[in-house]
Design a protein around this motif. Structure first.
Motif, PDB file in Angstrom:
ATOM      1  N   ASP A  70       0.851  -1.190   0.000  1.00 48.58           N
ATOM      2  CA  ASP A  70       0.000   0.000   0.000  1.00 48.58           C
ATOM      3  C   ASP A  70       0.892   1.247   0.000  1.00 48.58           C
ATOM      4  O   ASP A  70       1.600   1.515   0.980  1.00 48.58           O
ATOM      5  CB  ASP A  70      -0.905  -0.008   1.229  1.00 48.58           C
ATOM      6  CG  ASP A  70      -1.897   1.132   1.257  1.00 48.58           C
ATOM      7  OD1 ASP A  70      -1.755   2.102   0.460  1.00 48.58           O
ATOM      8  OD2 ASP A  70      -2.817   1.080   2.076  1.00 48.58           O
ATOM      9  N   GLU A  71       0.842   1.970  -1.084  1.00 47.21           N
ATOM     10  CA  GLU A  71       1.666   3.187  -1.207  1.00 47.21           C
ATOM     11  C   GLU A  71       1.404   4.167  -0.067  1.00 47.21           C
ATOM     12  O   GLU A  71       2.325   4.813   0.433  1.00 47.21           O
ATOM     13  CB  GLU A  71       1.371   3.856  -2.548  1.00 47.21           C
ATOM     14  CG  GLU A  71       2.019   5.191  -2.731  1.00 47.21           C
ATOM     15  CD  GLU A  71       1.559   5.924  -3.980  1.00 47.21           C
ATOM     16  OE1 GLU A  71       1.823   7.129  -4.044  1.00 47.21           O
ATOM     17  OE2 GLU A  71       0.949   5.313  -4.871  1.00 47.21           O
ATOM     18  N   GLN A  72       0.163   4.274   0.371  1.00 46.28           N
ATOM     19  CA  GLN A  72      -0.193   5.237   1.416  1.00 46.28           C
ATOM     20  C   GLN A  72       0.451   4.897   2.755  1.00 46.28           C
ATOM     21  O   GLN A  72       0.711   5.775   3.563  1.00 46.28           O
ATOM     22  CB  GLN A  72      -1.718   5.311   1.570  1.00 46.28           C
ATOM     23  CG  GLN A  72      -2.428   5.740   0.303  1.00 46.28           C
ATOM     24  CD  GLN A  72      -1.906   7.051  -0.260  1.00 46.28           C
ATOM     25  OE1 GLN A  72      -1.717   8.009   0.467  1.00 46.28           O
ATOM     26  NE2 GLN A  72      -1.654   7.086  -1.563  1.00 46.28           N
ATOM     27  N   GLU A  73       0.709   3.598   3.003  1.00 43.84           N
ATOM     28  CA  GLU A  73       1.318   3.176   4.259  1.00 43.84           C
ATOM     29  C   GLU A  73       2.841   3.158   4.188  1.00 43.84           C
ATOM     30  O   GLU A  73       3.499   3.023   5.210  1.00 43.84           O
ATOM     31  CB  GLU A  73       0.818   1.787   4.644  1.00 43.84           C
ATOM     32  CG  GLU A  73      -0.642   1.752   5.018  1.00 43.84           C
ATOM     33  CD  GLU A  73      -1.098   0.351   5.393  1.00 43.84           C
ATOM     34  OE1 GLU A  73      -0.245  -0.524   5.633  1.00 43.84           O
ATOM     35  OE2 GLU A  73      -2.312   0.145   5.444  1.00 43.84           O
ATOM     36  N   PHE A  74       3.404   3.291   3.002  1.00 40.13           N
ATOM     37  CA  PHE A  74       4.850   3.213   2.846  1.00 40.13           C
ATOM     38  C   PHE A  74       5.495   4.522   3.274  1.00 40.13           C
ATOM     39  O   PHE A  74       5.204   5.583   2.746  1.00 40.13           O
ATOM     40  CB  PHE A  74       5.217   2.896   1.393  1.00 40.13           C
ATOM     41  CG  PHE A  74       6.696   2.812   1.170  1.00 40.13           C
ATOM     42  CD1 PHE A  74       7.414   1.705   1.574  1.00 40.13           C
ATOM     43  CD2 PHE A  74       7.381   3.861   0.576  1.00 40.13           C
ATOM     44  CE1 PHE A  74       8.782   1.627   1.390  1.00 40.13           C
ATOM     45  CE2 PHE A  74       8.750   3.798   0.382  1.00 40.13           C
ATOM     46  CZ  PHE A  74       9.450   2.679   0.793  1.00 40.13           C
ATOM     47  N   ARG A  75       6.368   4.444   4.253  1.00 38.93           N
ATOM     48  CA  ARG A  75       7.105   5.604   4.733  1.00 38.93           C
ATOM     49  C   ARG A  75       8.587   5.261   4.650  1.00 38.93           C
ATOM     50  O   ARG A  75       9.098   4.484   5.464  1.00 38.93           O
ATOM     51  CB  ARG A  75       6.752   5.928   6.182  1.00 38.93           C
ATOM     52  CG  ARG A  75       5.288   6.258   6.405  1.00 38.93           C
ATOM     53  CD  ARG A  75       4.926   7.636   5.852  1.00 38.93           C
ATOM     54  NE  ARG A  75       3.531   7.910   6.022  1.00 38.93           N
ATOM     55  CZ  ARG A  75       2.612   7.797   5.052  1.00 38.93           C
ATOM     56  NH1 ARG A  75       2.968   7.411   3.854  1.00 38.93           N
ATOM     57  NH2 ARG A  75       1.349   8.074   5.282  1.00 38.93           N
ATOM     58  N   PRO A  76       9.294   5.816   3.647  1.00 37.60           N
ATOM     59  CA  PRO A  76      10.707   5.459   3.505  1.00 37.60           C
ATOM     60  C   PRO A  76      11.538   5.882   4.707  1.00 37.60           C
ATOM     61  O   PRO A  76      11.398   6.992   5.207  1.00 37.60           O
ATOM     62  CB  PRO A  76      11.161   6.210   2.256  1.00 37.60           C
ATOM     63  CG  PRO A  76       9.965   6.826   1.654  1.00 37.60           C
ATOM     64  CD  PRO A  76       8.849   6.752   2.633  1.00 37.60           C
ATOM     65  N   ASP A  77      12.361   4.994   5.175  1.00 41.56           N
ATOM     66  CA  ASP A  77      13.315   5.277   6.239  1.00 41.56           C
ATOM     67  C   ASP A  77      14.276   6.350   5.731  1.00 41.56           C
ATOM     68  O   ASP A  77      14.652   6.340   4.559  1.00 41.56           O
ATOM     69  CB  ASP A  77      14.066   3.978   6.556  1.00 41.56           C
ATOM     70  CG  ASP A  77      14.951   4.108   7.763  1.00 41.56           C
ATOM     71  OD1 ASP A  77      15.970   4.826   7.667  1.00 41.56           O
ATOM     72  OD2 ASP A  77      14.624   3.493   8.788  1.00 41.56           O
ATOM     73  N   PRO A  78      14.716   7.279   6.582  1.00 37.32           N
ATOM     74  CA  PRO A  78      15.645   8.330   6.141  1.00 37.32           C
ATOM     75  C   PRO A  78      16.956   7.789   5.545  1.00 37.32           C
ATOM     76  O   PRO A  78      17.621   8.488   4.787  1.00 37.32           O
ATOM     77  CB  PRO A  78      15.911   9.130   7.412  1.00 37.32           C
ATOM     78  CG  PRO A  78      14.734   8.878   8.280  1.00 37.32           C
ATOM     79  CD  PRO A  78      14.283   7.474   7.960  1.00 37.32           C
ATOM     80  N   VAL A  79      17.341   6.558   5.877  1.00 35.41           N
ATOM     81  CA  VAL A  79      18.569   5.993   5.337  1.00 35.41           C
ATOM     82  C   VAL A  79      18.441   5.680   3.835  1.00 35.41           C
ATOM     83  O   VAL A  79      19.436   5.575   3.133  1.00 35.41           O
ATOM     84  CB  VAL A  79      18.998   4.724   6.132  1.00 35.41           C
ATOM     85  CG1 VAL A  79      18.116   3.540   5.800  1.00 35.41           C
ATOM     86  CG2 VAL A  79      20.456   4.395   5.891  1.00 35.41           C
TER      87      VAL A  79
END
Length: 114
Positions: A70-79
């Protein structure tokens, strides 16, 4: 993060016909071919293989495509080095690209918007 695993391997080739026959000889089955020298092959239930022919003057590339639930739930890690944000593809998905520490691009594919 909501990654399900490897969705596909995207390979560019200089000869669609020869490459498709090679992978069929390895046990992949052609699911479909396009009218522009590309197509999708699958081996049992694993990730699919998408082959696309490019001109001989162009270097071929390989990309691994990871499935995002789910694109809406994807939160990329700052790394993560995000090189392209989610955008629509001509084949109905939305894709984001990240670069790993060794310079390889990984494509994250989410379902397209309905």
């Amino acid at each position: 993060m909501s990654i399900e695993g490897i969705e596909a391997v995207f390979l560019e080739t200089h000869n669609w016909g020869r490459a498709a026959k090679f992978y069929e000889a390895l046990g992949f089955e052609l699911e479909f071919a396009t009218d522009h020298n590309s197509g999708m092959l699958r081996h049992r239930t694993g990730p699919y293989l998408f082959l696309a022919e490019v001109p001989r003057s162009q270097e071929t590339k390989t990309s691994l495509v990871l499935k995002v639930t789910d694109e809406q739930e994807f939160r990329p890690d700052p790394v993560l080095e995000v090189t392209t944000e989610f955008e629509d593809t001509h084949y109905g998905t939305r894709e984001l690209t990240v670069r790993d520490p060794d310079g390889r691009d990984w494509v994250l594919s989410a379902p397209g918007k309905a």
